[in-house]
Motif scaffolding. Sequence first.
Motif, PDB file in Angstrom:
ATOM      1  N   GLU A 100       0.827  -1.207   0.000  1.00  0.00           N
ATOM      2  CA  GLU A 100       0.000   0.000   0.000  1.00  0.00           C
ATOM      3  C   GLU A 100       0.862   1.258   0.000  1.00  0.00           C
ATOM      4  OE1 GLU A 100      -3.250   1.132   3.072  1.00  0.00           O
ATOM      5  OE2 GLU A 100      -3.791  -0.808   2.195  1.00  0.00           O
ATOM      6  N   ARG A 101       1.940   1.229   0.795  1.00  0.00           N
ATOM      7  CA  ARG A 101       2.836   2.385   0.903  1.00  0.00           C
ATOM      8  C   ARG A 101       3.703   2.579  -0.333  1.00  0.00           C
ATOM      9  NH1 ARG A 101       4.053   0.340   5.854  1.00  0.00           N
ATOM     10  NH2 ARG A 101       6.043  -0.417   5.086  1.00  0.00           N
ATOM     11  N   ASN A 102       4.213   1.474  -0.886  1.00  0.00           N
ATOM     12  CA  ASN A 102       5.268   1.556  -1.906  1.00  0.00           C
ATOM     13  C   ASN A 102       4.831   1.164  -3.307  1.00  0.00           C
ATOM     14  OD1 ASN A 102       7.640   2.080  -0.020  1.00  0.00           O
ATOM     15  ND2 ASN A 102       6.741   0.249   0.866  1.00  0.00           N
ATOM     16  N   GLY A 103       3.617   0.659  -3.441  1.00  0.00           N
ATOM     17  CA  GLY A 103       3.195   0.154  -4.739  1.00  0.00           C
ATOM     18  C   GLY A 103       3.650  -1.281  -4.909  1.00  0.00           C
ATOM     19  N   PRO A 104       3.507  -1.807  -6.113  1.00  0.00           N
ATOM     20  CA  PRO A 104       3.828  -3.224  -6.313  1.00  0.00           C
ATOM     21  C   PRO A 104       5.314  -3.528  -6.118  1.00  0.00           C
ATOM     22  CG  PRO A 104       3.243  -2.165  -8.398  1.00  0.00           C
ATOM     23  CD  PRO A 104       3.028  -1.156  -7.315  1.00  0.00           C
ATOM     24  N   PHE A 105       5.559  -4.733  -5.643  1.00  0.00           N
ATOM     25  CA  PHE A 105       6.932  -5.221  -5.546  1.00  0.00           C
ATOM     26  C   PHE A 105       7.474  -5.375  -6.966  1.00  0.00           C
ATOM     27  CE2 PHE A 105       5.050  -6.724  -1.597  1.00  0.00           C
ATOM     28  CZ  PHE A 105       6.063  -6.555  -0.674  1.00  0.00           C
ATOM     29  N   THR A 106       8.748  -5.032  -7.167  1.00  0.00           N
ATOM     30  CA  THR A 106       9.363  -5.226  -8.479  1.00  0.00           C
ATOM     31  C   THR A 106      10.313  -6.416  -8.465  1.00  0.00           C
ATOM     32  OG1 THR A 106      11.105  -3.637  -7.932  1.00  0.00           O
ATOM     33  CG2 THR A 106       9.179  -2.794  -9.117  1.00  0.00           C
ATOM     34  N   ALA A 107      10.637  -6.917  -7.272  1.00  0.00           N
ATOM     35  CA  ALA A 107      11.495  -8.092  -7.130  1.00  0.00           C
ATOM     36  C   ALA A 107      11.142  -8.802  -5.836  1.00  0.00           C
ATOM     37  CB  ALA A 107      12.970  -7.682  -7.107  1.00  0.00           C
ATOM     38  N   VAL A 108      11.238 -10.113  -5.846  1.00  0.00           N
ATOM     39  CA  VAL A 108      10.956 -10.909  -4.652  1.00  0.00           C
ATOM     40  C   VAL A 108      11.852 -10.461  -3.493  1.00  0.00           C
ATOM     41  CG1 VAL A 108      11.065 -13.244  -3.685  1.00  0.00           C
ATOM     42  CG2 VAL A 108      10.083 -12.880  -5.954  1.00  0.00           C
ATOM     43  N   GLU A 109      13.084 -10.055  -3.796  1.00  0.00           N
ATOM     44  CA  GLU A 109      14.033  -9.653  -2.762  1.00  0.00           C
ATOM     45  C   GLU A 109      13.532  -8.458  -1.948  1.00  0.00           C
ATOM     46  OE1 GLU A 109      14.959 -10.732  -5.812  1.00  0.00           O
ATOM     47  OE2 GLU A 109      15.749 -12.566  -4.952  1.00  0.00           O
ATOM     48  N   GLN A 110      12.598  -7.690  -2.484  1.00  0.00           N
ATOM     49  CA  GLN A 110      12.069  -6.548  -1.729  1.00  0.00           C
ATOM     50  C   GLN A 110      11.306  -6.985  -0.482  1.00  0.00           C
ATOM     51  OE1 GLN A 110      10.114  -4.433  -5.044  1.00  0.00           O
ATOM     52  NE2 GLN A 110      11.177  -2.637  -4.277  1.00  0.00           N
ATOM     53  N   LEU A 111      10.952  -8.251  -0.395  1.00  0.00           N
ATOM     54  CA  LEU A 111      10.301  -8.741   0.825  1.00  0.00           C
ATOM     55  C   LEU A 111      11.179  -8.496   2.052  1.00  0.00           C
ATOM     56  CD1 LEU A 111       8.667 -12.087  -0.354  1.00  0.00           C
ATOM     57  CD2 LEU A 111       7.475 -10.065   0.508  1.00  0.00           C
ATOM     58  N   ARG A 112      12.490  -8.375   1.861  1.00  0.00           N
ATOM     59  CA  ARG A 112      13.409  -8.081   2.965  1.00  0.00           C
ATOM     60  C   ARG A 112      13.071  -6.744   3.619  1.00  0.00           C
ATOM     61  NH1 ARG A 112      15.847  -8.532   6.183  1.00  0.00           N
ATOM     62  NH2 ARG A 112      18.038  -8.171   6.062  1.00  0.00           N
ATOM     63  N   GLU A 113      12.413  -5.859   2.884  1.00  0.00           N
ATOM     64  CA  GLU A 113      12.061  -4.543   3.428  1.00  0.00           C
ATOM     65  C   GLU A 113      10.815  -4.602   4.311  1.00  0.00           C
ATOM     66  OE1 GLU A 113      11.759  -1.793   0.146  1.00  0.00           O
ATOM     67  OE2 GLU A 113      13.633  -2.515  -0.721  1.00  0.00           O
ATOM     68  N   VAL A 114      10.146  -5.747   4.335  1.00  0.00           N
ATOM     69  CA  VAL A 114       8.922  -5.914   5.111  1.00  0.00           C
ATOM     70  C   VAL A 114       9.280  -6.312   6.538  1.00  0.00           C
ATOM     71  CG1 VAL A 114       6.801  -7.270   5.329  1.00  0.00           C
ATOM     72  CG2 VAL A 114       7.609  -6.569   3.058  1.00  0.00           C
ATOM     73  N   ASP A 115       8.653  -5.648   7.517  1.00  0.00           N
ATOM     74  CA  ASP A 115       8.873  -6.001   8.924  1.00  0.00           C
ATOM     75  C   ASP A 115       8.571  -7.469   9.142  1.00  0.00           C
ATOM     76  OD1 ASP A 115       9.591  -3.436   9.624  1.00  0.00           O
ATOM     77  OD2 ASP A 115       7.614  -2.896  10.406  1.00  0.00           O
ATOM     78  N   GLY A 116       9.491  -8.172   9.792  1.00  0.00           N
ATOM     79  CA  GLY A 116       9.267  -9.573  10.112  1.00  0.00           C
ATOM     80  C   GLY A 116       9.840 -10.554   9.107  1.00  0.00           C
ATOM     81  N   ILE A 117      10.412 -10.048   8.020  1.00  0.00           N
ATOM     82  CA  ILE A 117      11.012 -10.950   7.035  1.00  0.00           C
ATOM     83  C   ILE A 117      12.510 -10.692   6.976  1.00  0.00           C
ATOM     84  CG2 ILE A 117      11.095 -11.670   4.619  1.00  0.00           C
ATOM     85  CD1 ILE A 117       8.161 -11.029   4.384  1.00  0.00           C
ATOM     86  N   GLY A 118      13.248 -11.711   7.400  1.00  0.00           N
ATOM     87  CA  GLY A 118      14.697 -11.633   7.362  1.00  0.00           C
ATOM     88  C   GLY A 118      15.230 -12.552   6.275  1.00  0.00           C
ATOM     89  N   GLU A 119      16.532 -12.720   6.270  1.00  0.00           N
ATOM     90  CA  GLU A 119      17.166 -13.543   5.235  1.00  0.00           C
ATOM     91  C   GLU A 119      16.640 -14.978   5.237  1.00  0.00           C
ATOM     92  OE1 GLU A 119      18.993 -13.089   2.589  1.00  0.00           O
ATOM     93  OE2 GLU A 119      18.961 -10.941   2.964  1.00  0.00           O
ATOM     94  N   ARG A 120      16.485 -15.561   6.429  1.00  0.00           N
ATOM     95  CA  ARG A 120      16.038 -16.952   6.495  1.00  0.00           C
ATOM     96  C   ARG A 120      14.629 -17.120   5.950  1.00  0.00           C
ATOM     97  NH1 ARG A 120      16.800 -18.659  12.181  1.00  0.00           N
ATOM     98  NH2 ARG A 120      14.901 -19.830  11.886  1.00  0.00           N
ATOM     99  N   ARG A 121      13.741 -16.214   6.345  1.00  0.00           N
ATOM    100  CA  ARG A 121      12.365 -16.311   5.858  1.00  0.00           C
ATOM    101  C   ARG A 121      12.321 -16.045   4.357  1.00  0.00           C
ATOM    102  NH1 ARG A 121       8.304 -14.189   9.635  1.00  0.00           N
ATOM    103  NH2 ARG A 121       9.103 -15.994  10.699  1.00  0.00           N
ATOM    104  N   LEU A 122      13.089 -15.074   3.886  1.00  0.00           N
ATOM    105  CA  LEU A 122      13.133 -14.800   2.451  1.00  0.00           C
ATOM    106  C   LEU A 122      13.593 -16.035   1.687  1.00  0.00           C
ATOM    107  CD1 LEU A 122      12.857 -12.904   0.038  1.00  0.00           C
ATOM    108  CD2 LEU A 122      15.193 -12.142   0.466  1.00  0.00           C
ATOM    109  N   ALA A 123      14.576 -16.740   2.224  1.00  0.00           N
ATOM    110  CA  ALA A 123      15.065 -17.952   1.569  1.00  0.00           C
ATOM    111  C   ALA A 123      13.954 -18.998   1.475  1.00  0.00           C
ATOM    112  CB  ALA A 123      16.267 -18.517   2.327  1.00  0.00           C
ATOM    113  N   GLN A 124      13.101 -19.088   2.501  1.00  0.00           N
ATOM    114  CA  GLN A 124      11.975 -20.027   2.476  1.00  0.00           C
ATOM    115  C   GLN A 124      10.937 -19.627   1.433  1.00  0.00           C
ATOM    116  OE1 GLN A 124      10.793 -19.525   6.657  1.00  0.00           O
ATOM    117  NE2 GLN A 124      11.039 -21.741   6.888  1.00  0.00           N
ATOM    118  N   LEU A 125      10.788 -18.327   1.223  1.00  0.00           N
ATOM    119  CA  LEU A 125       9.722 -17.819   0.355  1.00  0.00           C
ATOM    120  C   LEU A 125      10.123 -17.711  -1.108  1.00  0.00           C
ATOM    121  CD1 LEU A 125       8.411 -14.919   2.629  1.00  0.00           C
ATOM    122  CD2 LEU A 125       7.426 -17.202   2.329  1.00  0.00           C
TER     123      LEU A 125
END
Length: 72
Positions: free
Chosen positions: A41-66
């Motif tokens: 809502e704040r930033n518009g659509p994600f342009t890369a899966v790696e941007q999930l790292r910018e989301v509160d609660g998602i770190g490297e390990r969770r990103l690797a799972q996703l």
Amino acid sequence: GGAGASDPAGKININSATSEQLEQLPGVGEVTAANILAWRERNGPFTAVEQLREVDGIGERRLAQLRDRVVV
């Protein structure tokens, strides 16, 4: 509902998924799903899966799972 939220490979599109669909992902609960929606809502659509790292609660390990379960 849910049409268009997953691609033919069964991956979830993080730009169109609902909170309920996001919660089906490993390590994503109600709070993290809400954080993903808030980021979108704040930033518009994600342009890369790696941007999930910018989301509160998602770190490297969770990103690797996703990484193999989501698309943009």
